[in-house]
Design an enzyme around this catalytic site. Sequence first.
Site, mmCIF file in Angstrom:
data_model
loop_
_atom_site.group_PDB
_atom_site.id
_atom_site.type_symbol
_atom_site.label_atom_id
_atom_site.label_comp_id
_atom_site.label_asym_id
_atom_site.label_seq_id
_atom_site.Cartn_x
_atom_site.Cartn_y
_atom_site.Cartn_z
ATOM 1 N N TYR A 120 0.617 -1.104 -0.393
ATOM 2 C CA TYR A 120 0.223 -0.254 -0.111
ATOM 3 C C TYR A 120 1.102 1.322 0.191
ATOM 4 C CZ TYR A 120 -4.620 2.544 0.359
ATOM 5 O OH TYR A 120 -5.865 3.366 0.584
ATOM 6 N N GLU A 138 2.702 6.906 -7.046
ATOM 7 C CA GLU A 138 0.934 7.142 -7.985
ATOM 8 C C GLU A 138 1.543 8.608 -7.145
ATOM 9 O OE1 GLU A 138 -2.340 6.192 -5.762
ATOM 10 O OE2 GLU A 138 -2.187 3.827 -6.361
#
Length: 242
Positions: free
Chosen positions: A164, A171
């Site tokens: 995660y 991103e």
Amino acid sequence: MASSEEDGTVEEKENNNKRRTKSALATAWLTFYNIAMTAGWLVLAMAMMRFYIQKGTRKGLYRSIARTLKFFQTFALIEVGHCAFGIVRTSVIVTGVQVCSRIFMVWFITNSIRQIQNEESVILFLVVWTMTEITRYSYYTFNLLHHLPYFIKWARYNLFIVLYPLGVAGELLTIYAALPFVRRSGMYSMRLPNKYNVSFDYYYCLIVFMLSYIPLFPQLFFHMLRQRRRVLHGEVIVEKDD
């Protein structure tokens, strides 16, 4: 009285049969959906590995798998419908935010700005997404079939601890790399004056999007940690009302 009681019993049975039929249909659909999504992300994983083995470089990797990625990531919008119609017991808002942010990353950033498609950060979030989705959809599939191997359950509720944060880093770095190109090109922006009398700057939109990770990431990450304690350790988690 006997007649009315019998009528009530018949109605109850009919309602129970309808509920069972709906439940069976929903389970069948969810099983098909999760098998299809597991297969789709496995195809993506194999395509990425084959490209890197053959080419020995990350350059061109995104373009080689872009069509498949866009299809399966966009297809995930169905999951918002699953929540909205009560097929699965998950928050529409949480699911919507997660799915739509992924679609935004694919369509409006990585796919739209070719200059960043060979960035290391793009490969990072692609690898993380692929590992996450293969684990997640296979977990749902086996769970629906009532044959859940422990290693899949373990992977589902442990790998995210590493994946995660890495995915979020990939991103954010990709968006950061896109900012100079967006600013120079003025893409997706509207300048005044125009006939609509509306101004929109995509550059600042991306900055706001990046800042939104500050409140959202901890909430989603700690939600998964709570789920991990509940599933792996059997803890009863009491959610506090705000």
